[in-house]
Write an enzyme that holds these catalytic residues in place. Structure first.
Site, PDB file in Angstrom:
ATOM      1  N   SER A 135      10.861 -13.684  54.159  1.00  0.00           N
ATOM      2  CA  SER A 135       9.244 -13.379  54.328  1.00  0.00           C
ATOM      3  C   SER A 135       8.802 -13.255  52.896  1.00  0.00           C
ATOM      4  O   SER A 135       9.049 -14.214  52.228  1.00  0.00           O
ATOM      5  CB  SER A 135       9.180 -11.743  54.313  1.00  0.00           C
ATOM      6  OG  SER A 135       8.403 -11.418  54.926  1.00  0.00           O
ATOM      7  N   ASP A 197       9.401 -16.946  64.923  1.00  0.00           N
ATOM      8  CA  ASP A 197       8.576 -16.362  63.460  1.00  0.00           C
ATOM      9  C   ASP A 197       7.249 -16.452  63.470  1.00  0.00           C
ATOM     10  O   ASP A 197       7.092 -17.222  63.211  1.00  0.00           O
ATOM     11  CB  ASP A 197       9.974 -15.855  62.655  1.00  0.00           C
ATOM     12  CG  ASP A 197       9.776 -15.658  61.202  1.00  0.00           C
ATOM     13  OD1 ASP A 197       9.048 -14.837  61.357  1.00  0.00           O
ATOM     14  OD2 ASP A 197      10.421 -15.413  60.496  1.00  0.00           O
ATOM     15  N   HIS A 305      11.540 -12.777  63.147  1.00  0.00           N
ATOM     16  CA  HIS A 305      11.928 -12.825  61.684  1.00  0.00           C
ATOM     17  C   HIS A 305      12.832 -11.961  60.984  1.00  0.00           C
ATOM     18  O   HIS A 305      12.721 -11.697  59.902  1.00  0.00           O
ATOM     19  CB  HIS A 305      10.174 -12.008  61.378  1.00  0.00           C
ATOM     20  CG  HIS A 305       9.703 -11.748  60.202  1.00  0.00           C
ATOM     21  ND1 HIS A 305       9.369 -13.088  59.501  1.00  0.00           N
ATOM     22  CD2 HIS A 305       9.786 -10.916  59.118  1.00  0.00           C
ATOM     23  CE1 HIS A 305       9.484 -12.971  57.749  1.00  0.00           C
ATOM     24  NE2 HIS A 305       9.292 -10.879  58.051  1.00  0.00           N
TER      25      HIS A 305
END
Length: 619
Positions: A135, A197, A305
């Protein structure tokens, strides 16, 4: 079709190779530990240092400008010098820019002595370094890798650096991507993206549109990452802000469409339930980001994600399983078969409205750079051999000038040439060789050649010989055409970029023992390719000092002249000049005679009386 059958689609095979290595699994393991501990985690596995950045920490962003891009030259000097220097060489282009929030977070880490000590300690005894993060941690890992590559280049270290990110947002603009390509660093980055994602696609929508719908967009986004995306309703709101732009962009060719200021760089490894593909073209990466996201839902975007561990865990065995074509008849050519396998690995084979554009995207990327770097290098070697006659004719011209009765030498004979066929031929050869080497640099900067191309002895030596042989002709042409009167002297205003690049190649080579051997005869080529440009500048200084009445200005000019004289004397004494430099009527010989004569006159007549040592009587 004939042209396409000669190609080979390798995106699915490359993804298979990457996924079969333990690097992905080791990287994700460290990312998970970093996210759990909300800190920077380091480890050493099989002699490789891993540095993982947490994707769940981010300082509060009170400044709204953090949602903007910030120029790369804003950080402290010396942080990213290669990328900053690249922009200085291409000032007509937009400057490389970074997402301000990511940059500020990295700077907060960089200014911490504990962080730098942690990084430098773990890599001290390692044979390679892997920067990784999930991330937002992936974006920080990318920026840290850029800093480390810059640092290692400044110390001439050959330590390999690889950056692997998982679900990372885009970091900077297209100019940053170009600068990384020109620095030969794109191959150091692998960005892993799952098919739904939404975080890697977050900045594909133009920032103004997002800011309109979400006044505190960036702050909310990082807040969601800090809480591991627990706030589902706010995440869905962000998802709905991005999806319309991605879907609309995926359905267009880009003409008239408002594009995001962000651009990808490096390699993109796309995962789906069916397999994976790897692309290294920025335009293809953007298109695949868009196409694979068009069927996403809020739930799948959040899930994807957070499930990179699942993708990585099954990748090593799933991608090695034999695939079969599930849609229609098998393709006729191996190239079409490779494209079909790649589309199937993306999970798009059963979706007709998306499968077609996905195939076109992969084919477009292959047409942009149809040959692998090592084949491009081999073809260049063939072209180099075909250019040997042009170089040989220039060498013959140089030798004939040395034997000429006018005793002017190589440089002055070309500079003062008339309208002869021989001079025109040599000038044409000069231009042809410049075109070849400019193309070599273009291919190198556009990532079409092997990463170590500029360190290979064959090309380092060939470029050095070309520079020593031909740059004096470029200097002669520059002063012959009077460009120094309108643009200024050659060294500061006329030198081509290729020669500066070749200087760096030569300085970065592994010098042999012959570097310490003293010459017993004059060099075949003057070892400073800019020697004649310095001669031209010294001639100008001498002309100026003859008419200069200001004592301070005159002293400065004499200092410049004295430095040139010391420089030239050293080269001659060390026999680092070609014999043509010492020709009876060469510019250098005549300059040194004039210089000695002028020095005698200045001893007889002080600078306060310039008319006397100019041999002019004052009435």
């Amino acid at each position: 079709m004939d042209a396409e059958t000669s190609l080979f689609e390798s995106s699915e095979m490359l993804a298979t190779f990457i996924s079969s290595t333990p690097v992905l699994q080791d990287s994700w393991r460290l990312c998970s530990l970093a996210n759990t501990s909300a800190s920077v985690v380091t480890d050493q596995v099989r002699g490789i240092a891993y540095v993982a950045f947490s994707g769940t920490i981010m300082p509060p962003l009170a400044d709204p400008s953090c949602a903007n891009l910030e120029a790369l030259d804003r950080p402290p000097d010396g942080l990213f010098p290669p990328l900053q220097q690249r922009h200085a060489q291409h000032q007509h282009e937009d400057p490389p820019m970074l997402h301000a929030a990511i940059l500020h977070h990295f700077l907060s880490l960089y200014t911490s002595p504990a962080f730098l000590n942690q990084i430098l300690t773990v890599i001290e005894k390692s044979k390679a370094v892997v920067m990784t993060g999930h991330s937002m941690g992936g974006a920080v890992a990318s920026l840290s890798a850029l800093w480390l590559l810059s640092h290692l280049q400044s110390t001439s270290s050959s330590l390999p650096v690889l950056c692997i990110t998982f679900g990372s947002p885009l970091l900077g603009n297209e100019a940053l991507s170009r600068a990384i390509l020109r620095e030969r660093w794109a191959g150091n980055f692998c960005h892993v993206v799952s098919n739904h994602d939404f975080v890697p696609r977050l900045f594909l929508a133009p920032l103004p549109s997002l800011s309109t719908q979400q006044p505190h967009f960036v702050r909310q986004f990082w807040h969601l990452l800090m809480t591991s995306l627990q706030s589902v309703l706010e995440t869905i709101q962000l998802f709905r802000s991005v999806l319309p732009f991605v879907q609309a962009s995926a359905a267009t060719t880009g003409v008239g469409w408002v594009k995001s200021p962000f651009s990808p760089f490096g390699n993109y490894l796309f995962f789906s339930e069916e397999g994976a593909v790897c692309v290294n073209d920025a335009a293809a990466a953007v298109k695949m980001l868009e196409l694979m996201f068009t069927t996403a839902s809020p739930g799948s975007s959040i899930e994807d994600h957070l499930k990179y561990g699942d993708y990585v865990g099954k990748a090593s065995w799933q991608l090695l399983m034999r695939k079969s074509f599930t849609q229609g008849e098998p393709p006729e050519s191996s190239y079409e078969a490779g494209v079909a396998l790649a589309v199937q690995s993306c999970g798009l084979a059963g979706q007709e409205s998306i499968a077609g554009p996905a195939k076109d995207c992969l084919k477009m990327a292959k047409r942009v750079n149809p040959l692998p770097p090592h084949l491009n290098s081999a073809n260049l070697a063939i072209t180099l051999s075909k250019n040997v006659p042009y170089r040989a004719q220039i060498e013959w011209f140089k030798e004939s000038c040395n034997k000429s009765g006018d005793q002017m030498g190589y440089y002055d004979s070309f500079k003062l040439r008339g309208a002869s066929k021989k001079g025109a031929k040599i000038n044409m050869n000069r231009c042809l060789l410049a075109g070849f080497w400019d193309n070599v640099i273009y291919m190198l900067e556009s990532n079409q050649l092997p990463h170590d191309f500029n360190k290979r002895a064959k090309w380092v030596n060939a470029s050095q010989f070309y520079k020593l042989l031909v740059e004096p002709l470029d200097i002669a042409e520059y002063y012959r055409t009077g460009k120094h009167r309108t643009q200024g002297h050659y060294l500061k205003n006329g030198r081509e970029k290729r020669y500066e690049i070749f200087d760096r190649w030569w300085k970065g080579r592994e010098a042999g023992d012959e570097e310490n051997n003293k010459r017993t005869s004059y060099a075949s080529l003057t070892q400073d390719s800019c020697f004649w440009a310095r001669v031209e500048e010294a001639k100008d200084w001498l002309d100026q000092v003859r008419s200069e009445s200001d004592t301070g200005r005159s002293d400065m000019l004499w200092q410049d002249i004295d430095r040139f004289e010391s420089y030239a004397t050293r080269l001659v004494e060390n026999k680092e000049v070609s014999i043509d430099v010492l020709a009876k009527n060469s510019s250098f010989t005549l300059l040194m005679e004039e210089l000695q004569d002028s020095k005698k006159k200045t001893q007889q007549f002080p600078p306060q009386f310039p008319a006397f040592w100019n041999e002019e009587m004052v009435p």
